[in-house]
Design an enzyme around this catalytic site. Structure first.
Site, PDB file in Angstrom:
ATOM      1  N   ASP A  13      41.508  34.034  34.613  1.00 11.97           N
ATOM      2  CA  ASP A  13      42.849  34.613  34.661  1.00 11.97           C
ATOM      3  C   ASP A  13      42.863  36.124  34.421  1.00 11.97           C
ATOM      4  O   ASP A  13      43.809  36.670  33.850  1.00 11.97           O
ATOM      5  CB  ASP A  13      43.777  33.918  33.641  1.00 11.97           C
ATOM      6  N   GLU A  14      41.819  36.785  34.857  1.00 14.91           N
ATOM      7  CA  GLU A  14      41.724  38.241  34.667  1.00 14.91           C
ATOM      8  C   GLU A  14      42.554  38.989  35.706  1.00 14.91           C
ATOM      9  O   GLU A  14      42.741  40.203  35.592  1.00 14.91           O
ATOM     10  CB  GLU A  14      40.253  38.699  34.781  1.00 14.91           C
ATOM     11  N   LYS A  16      41.911  38.063  39.228  1.00 10.93           N
ATOM     12  CA  LYS A  16      41.008  38.051  40.399  1.00 10.93           C
ATOM     13  C   LYS A  16      41.796  37.952  41.699  1.00 10.93           C
ATOM     14  O   LYS A  16      41.502  38.650  42.674  1.00 10.93           O
ATOM     15  CB  LYS A  16      40.035  36.850  40.307  1.00 10.93           C
ATOM     16  N   GLY A  17      42.821  37.065  41.709  1.00  7.31           N
ATOM     17  CA  GLY A  17      43.606  36.846  42.925  1.00  7.31           C
ATOM     18  C   GLY A  17      44.207  38.148  43.431  1.00  7.31           C
ATOM     19  O   GLY A  17      44.102  38.476  44.614  1.00  7.31           O
ATOM     20  N   ALA A  39      41.280  26.481  39.558  1.00  6.08           N
ATOM     21  CA  ALA A  39      41.617  27.902  39.657  1.00  6.08           C
ATOM     22  C   ALA A  39      43.097  28.061  39.988  1.00  6.08           C
ATOM     23  O   ALA A  39      43.680  27.248  40.706  1.00  6.08           O
ATOM     24  CB  ALA A  39      40.777  28.557  40.749  1.00  6.08           C
ATOM     25  N   GLY A  40      43.679  29.122  39.469  1.00  3.24           N
ATOM     26  CA  GLY A  40      45.047  29.477  39.835  1.00  3.24           C
ATOM     27  C   GLY A  40      45.080  30.974  40.034  1.00  3.24           C
ATOM     28  O   GLY A  40      44.953  31.729  39.075  1.00  3.24           O
ATOM     29  N   HIS A  41      45.176  31.405  41.286  1.00  6.33           N
ATOM     30  CA  HIS A  41      45.116  32.833  41.596  1.00  6.33           C
ATOM     31  C   HIS A  41      46.475  33.288  42.125  1.00  6.33           C
ATOM     32  O   HIS A  41      46.962  32.767  43.127  1.00  6.33           O
ATOM     33  CB  HIS A  41      44.000  33.096  42.619  1.00  6.33           C
ATOM     34  N   GLN A 224      37.418  31.188  37.769  1.00 10.82           N
ATOM     35  CA  GLN A 224      37.085  31.165  36.330  1.00 10.82           C
ATOM     36  C   GLN A 224      36.447  32.500  35.901  1.00 10.82           C
ATOM     37  O   GLN A 224      36.785  33.519  36.477  1.00 10.82           O
ATOM     38  CB  GLN A 224      36.175  29.964  35.990  1.00 10.82           C
ATOM     39  N   THR A 239      33.606  25.497  32.061  1.00 13.74           N
ATOM     40  CA  THR A 239      33.833  24.668  33.236  1.00 13.74           C
ATOM     41  C   THR A 239      32.468  24.142  33.686  1.00 13.74           C
ATOM     42  O   THR A 239      31.448  24.422  33.057  1.00 13.74           O
ATOM     43  CB  THR A 239      34.597  25.440  34.333  1.00 13.74           C
ATOM     44  N   VAL A 300      47.941  26.968  36.704  1.00 17.15           N
ATOM     45  CA  VAL A 300      47.700  25.591  37.144  1.00 17.15           C
ATOM     46  C   VAL A 300      48.427  24.595  36.256  1.00 17.15           C
ATOM     47  O   VAL A 300      49.084  23.669  36.730  1.00 17.15           O
ATOM     48  CB  VAL A 300      46.171  25.293  37.157  1.00 17.15           C
ATOM     49  N   ARG A 305      48.631  30.691  27.265  1.00 16.37           N
ATOM     50  CA  ARG A 305      47.279  31.207  27.074  1.00 16.37           C
ATOM     51  C   ARG A 305      47.155  31.837  25.693  1.00 16.37           C
ATOM     52  O   ARG A 305      48.079  32.513  25.244  1.00 16.37           O
ATOM     53  CB  ARG A 305      46.960  32.247  28.145  1.00 16.37           C
ATOM     54  N   LEU A 332      46.558  46.785  32.400  1.00 23.44           N
ATOM     55  CA  LEU A 332      46.633  47.900  31.447  1.00 23.44           C
ATOM     56  C   LEU A 332      48.075  48.091  30.989  1.00 23.44           C
ATOM     57  O   LEU A 332      48.340  48.380  29.820  1.00 23.44           O
ATOM     58  CB  LEU A 332      46.109  49.177  32.126  1.00 23.44           C
ATOM     59  N   THR A 414      47.820  48.039  37.536  1.00 20.86           N
ATOM     60  CA  THR A 414      48.899  48.418  36.629  1.00 20.86           C
ATOM     61  C   THR A 414      50.184  47.596  36.797  1.00 20.86           C
ATOM     62  O   THR A 414      51.213  47.940  36.205  1.00 20.86           O
ATOM     63  CB  THR A 414      49.230  49.921  36.821  1.00 20.86           C
TER      64      THR A 414
HETATM   65  P1  GDP Z   1      43.222  34.954  38.267  1.00 18.87           P
HETATM   66  O1  GDP Z   1      43.052  33.513  37.942  1.00 18.87           O
HETATM   67  O2  GDP Z   1      42.103  35.791  37.756  1.00 18.87           O
HETATM   68  O3  GDP Z   1      43.493  35.215  39.721  1.00 18.87           O
HETATM   69  O4  GDP Z   1      44.504  35.430  37.470  1.00 18.87           O
HETATM   70  P2  GDP Z   1      45.929  34.656  37.380  1.00 18.87           P
HETATM   71  O5  GDP Z   1      46.649  34.851  38.656  1.00 18.87           O
HETATM   72  O6  GDP Z   1      45.738  33.271  36.890  1.00 18.87           O
HETATM   73  O7  GDP Z   1      46.599  35.440  36.184  1.00 18.87           O
HETATM   74  C1  GDP Z   1      46.804  36.814  36.235  1.00 18.87           C
HETATM   75  C2  GDP Z   1      48.312  37.088  36.089  1.00 18.87           C
HETATM   76  O8  GDP Z   1      48.512  38.458  35.843  1.00 18.87           O
HETATM   77  C3  GDP Z   1      49.097  36.779  37.347  1.00 18.87           C
HETATM   78  O9  GDP Z   1      50.376  36.360  36.971  1.00 18.87           O
HETATM   79  C4  GDP Z   1      49.146  38.134  38.059  1.00 18.87           C
HETATM   80  O10 GDP Z   1      50.297  38.269  38.892  1.00 18.87           O
HETATM   81  C5  GDP Z   1      49.239  39.062  36.896  1.00 18.87           C
HETATM   82  N1  GDP Z   1      48.632  40.380  37.085  1.00 18.87           N
HETATM   83  C6  GDP Z   1      47.512  40.717  37.789  1.00 18.87           C
HETATM   84  N2  GDP Z   1      47.233  42.039  37.632  1.00 18.87           N
HETATM   85  C7  GDP Z   1      48.188  42.520  36.814  1.00 18.87           C
HETATM   86  C8  GDP Z   1      48.443  43.823  36.246  1.00 18.87           C
HETATM   87  O11 GDP Z   1      47.697  44.774  36.446  1.00 18.87           O
HETATM   88  N3  GDP Z   1      49.536  43.928  35.420  1.00 18.87           N
HETATM   89  C9  GDP Z   1      50.352  42.886  35.146  1.00 18.87           C
HETATM   90  N4  GDP Z   1      51.376  43.080  34.329  1.00 18.87           N
HETATM   91  N5  GDP Z   1      50.140  41.650  35.660  1.00 18.87           N
HETATM   92  C10 GDP Z   1      49.077  41.484  36.468  1.00 18.87           C
HETATM   93  P1  IMO Z   2      40.976  30.960  37.265  1.00 20.91           P
HETATM   94  O1  IMO Z   2      40.155  30.931  38.527  1.00 20.91           O
HETATM   95  C1  IMO Z   2      41.284  29.996  33.058  1.00 20.91           C
HETATM   96  C2  IMO Z   2      39.253  26.382  31.685  1.00 20.91           C
HETATM   97  C3  IMO Z   2      40.101  25.227  31.219  1.00 20.91           C
HETATM   98  C4  IMO Z   2      39.172  24.626  30.175  1.00 20.91           C
HETATM   99  C5  IMO Z   2      37.795  24.798  30.818  1.00 20.91           C
HETATM  100  C6  IMO Z   2      37.300  23.583  31.574  1.00 20.91           C
HETATM  101  O2  IMO Z   2      42.442  30.862  37.500  1.00 20.91           O
HETATM  102  O3  IMO Z   2      40.573  32.103  36.410  1.00 20.91           O
HETATM  103  P2  IMO Z   2      37.930  22.471  33.901  1.00 20.91           P
HETATM  104  O4  IMO Z   2      39.216  21.917  34.394  1.00 20.91           O
HETATM  105  O5  IMO Z   2      37.379  23.571  34.741  1.00 20.91           O
HETATM  106  O6  IMO Z   2      36.902  21.413  33.608  1.00 20.91           O
HETATM  107  O7  IMO Z   2      38.296  23.114  32.459  1.00 20.91           O
HETATM  108  O8  IMO Z   2      37.925  25.874  31.714  1.00 20.91           O
HETATM  109  N1  IMO Z   2      39.556  26.869  33.048  1.00 20.91           N
HETATM  110  C7  IMO Z   2      40.180  28.016  33.295  1.00 20.91           C
HETATM  111  N2  IMO Z   2      40.739  28.916  32.463  1.00 20.91           N
HETATM  112  N3  IMO Z   2      41.288  30.219  34.367  1.00 20.91           N
HETATM  113  C8  IMO Z   2      40.718  29.338  35.215  1.00 20.91           C
HETATM  114  O9  IMO Z   2      40.578  29.581  36.538  1.00 20.91           O
HETATM  115  C9  IMO Z   2      40.174  28.151  34.701  1.00 20.91           C
HETATM  116  N4  IMO Z   2      39.563  27.079  35.244  1.00 20.91           N
HETATM  117  C10 IMO Z   2      39.189  26.311  34.226  1.00 20.91           C
HETATM  118  O10 IMO Z   2      41.314  25.676  30.665  1.00 20.91           O
HETATM  119  O11 IMO Z   2      39.202  25.406  29.005  1.00 20.91           O
HETATM  120 MG    MG Z   3      44.097  31.940  37.054  1.00 17.20          MG
END
Ligand code: GDP
Ligand code: IMO
Ligand code: MG
Length: 430
Positions: A13-14, A16-17, A39-41, A224, A239, A300, A305, A332, A414
């Site tokens: 959840d950094e 990446k999407g 994954a949830g992007h 992840q 995972t 997802v 978090r 940031l 940002t």
């Molecule tokens: P991923 O799993 O790494 O693709 O990340 P997620 O989509 O699960 O979670 C990142 C969340 O932060 C999403 O809701 C994005 O829309 C949001 N996001 C991504 N980049 C930024 C940013 O620079 N600032 C803010 N405020 N939100 C962001």
């Molecule tokens: P994205 O791609 C954050 C975590 C789960 C759990 C562990 C194992 O959106 O960054 P699993 O269902 O994979 O066997 O769960 O990994 N986890 C994630 N946490 N972002 C994800 O994907 C994750 N995919 C799995 O919460 O702790």
């Molecule tokens: Mg995610």
């Protein structure tokens, strides 16, 4: 060599999407190489939010080919549901812009059920999984009894393969006191779905080889993060796949030189969903404030978090393990308005100082973070697209992180919006 792999460097959840979506403007092919619909992007395009789980983030751009590589575990029912969902949002998906590797293993309903049974059991380690069946599907792949995408194309031999798998699962289900599964019913269900999946199922290695030869640009999309890697993460709270950049080669079928540049996605603070050690976790008003400003709820599962300060020791370690060349620092803007910020620079374990997180759950739970305090900033960084728009203290924060993690920051994000990015170095080198 300009092909780029994007991987998460913390616990997922950094962002990446968002970064893959932004970078896919410069790419021809976007490849998922591990994980599944755990994954949830999230993509935000002109205010419109699109959440992707199995589909490579590149599919939203016309003309890009999305590839689901052999390292991914594919739930065929979830895939069709996701295709239907994004098509409702106006994204067209067909065999011309999406392919699924013949040799990708499938996630079946028995896997999600087993995942949920284990998570709900009173004995054993509760990982806090997404209950999507990821772990059980990878177990069956390693156990050589998985049903693979290509098996859907061969109706005659499917029943025997399903039977072989279900014998194993029924033994496990009896152990959990759950009802047994009827292999014939599952085979019938798979035969029903097969014609809808079949048009996407292709030899991905050949398609990628041809794409390379034609000079197309390939972008690998990790799911992840390094700290959830089955080898290098905070085991057993991980995972069940390798999330590091080397997996881009294995999980797609290109050789070890598949990737020319590895971009690590790093959040400007730390979050984690599910159980497991988290040295800089903040169970206080500051943690709540970060979570609210950052909207830190799982894409997802909707789970809240866990939030904490930036852990430079852990990120430095992850970057080295994963072979990251440069970093995209995201979110940031979430740190706007703090008087001061803390950054973990190492750990204290019973008086001994560590500059990395030792392996072993006991040690990982015992570490105390050693913090450096950095001045916060008053102004807003939301939506900044150039260094000049950032308050001086925000620039200092980024620069200090860069020093501590020993890798250059190539991009800063940002806001959630697609184009709110400060670009320092283009990963594709253009
Ligand atoms: P991923 O799993 O790494 O693709 O990340 P997620 O989509 O699960 O979670 C990142 C969340 O932060 C999403 O809701 C994005 O829309 C949001 N996001 C991504 N980049 C930024 C940013 O620079 N600032 C803010 N405020 N939100 C962001
Ligand atoms: P994205 O791609 C954050 C975590 C789960 C759990 C562990 C194992 O959106 O960054 P699993 O269902 O994979 O066997 O769960 O990994 N986890 C994630 N946490 N972002 C994800 O994907 C994750 N995919 C799995 O919460 O702790
Ligand atoms: Mg995610």
């Amino acid at each position: 060599m300009t092909d780029v792999a994007v991987i998460g460097v913390q616990w997922g959840d950094e962002g990446k999407g968002k970064i893959v979506d932004w970078l896919s403007a410069r790419a021809d092919v976007v490849v998922r190489f591990q994980g599944g619909h755990n994954a949830g992007h999230t993509l935000v395009i002109d205010g419109k939010v699109l959440k992707l789980s199995l589909l490579p983030s590149g599919v939203v751009r016309p003309g890009r080919l999305g590839v689901i590589g052999s390292g991914v575990v594919v739930d065929p029912f979830a895939l069709l549901a996701e295709i239907a969902r994004v098509e409702e949002e106006g994204v067209r998906i067909g065999p011309d812009n999406l392919v699924v590797a013949e040799n990708a293993s499938l996630i079946l309903p028995v896997h999600a059920e087993l995942d949920a049974m284990r998570e709900g059991a009173t004995t054993g380690v509760r990982i806090g999984t997404t209950k999507r069946g990821i772990g059980p599907a990878y177990e069956d792949r390693a156990g050589r009894r998985a049903i693979r995408a290509v098996d859907l194309l061969h109706a005659d031999s499917l029943a025997a393969k399903v039977e072989n798998l279900i014998v194993h699962h029924n033994a496990l289900r009896r152990g959990h006191g759950a009802a047994e599964v009827d292999a014939a019913a599952l085979t019938a269900k798979l035969k029903e779905v097969a014609p809808k999946i079949a048009p996407f199922v292709k030899p991905v290695w050949r398609i990628l080889d041809a794409a390379r030869k034609a000079g197309k640009r390939i972008l690998f999309e990790g799911a992840q993060g390094v700290l959830l890697d089955v080898d290098h993460g905070t085991y057993p709270y991980v995972t069940s796949s390798n999330t590091v950049a080397g997996q881009a080669a294995t999980g797609s079928g290109l050789g070890p030189r598949a990737v020319g540049y590895v971009l690590g996605i790093v959040k400007a603070y730390t979050t984690r969903v599910g159980e497991g050690p988290f040295p800089t976790e903040l169970n206080d008003a500051i943690g709540d404030r970060i979570g609210e400003r950052g909207r830190e709820f799982g894409t997802v599962t909707g789970r809240k978090r866990r939030c904490g300060w930036f852990d430079a020791a852990l990120v430095r370690q992850s970057l080295k393990i994963a072979g990251v060349d440069g970093v995209a620092l995201t979110k940031l803007d979430v740190l706007d308005g703090f008087d001061e910020l803390k950054v973990c620079v190492g750990y204290d374990v019973g008086g001994a100082r560590y500059d990395y997180l030792p392996a072993g759950l006991d040690a990982q739970r015992a570490v105390r973070p050693v913090y450096e305090t950095i001045e916060g900033w008053k102004g807003s960084t939301v939506g900044a697209r150039s260094w000049a728009e950032l308050p001086a203290e925000a620039v200092k924060y980024v620069r200090r992180i860069e020093e501590l993690i020993e890798r250059p920051v190539a991009l800063v994000s940002t806001s959630p919006e697609r184009d709110d990015v400060i670009l320092m170095k283009d990963p594709f080198g253009v």
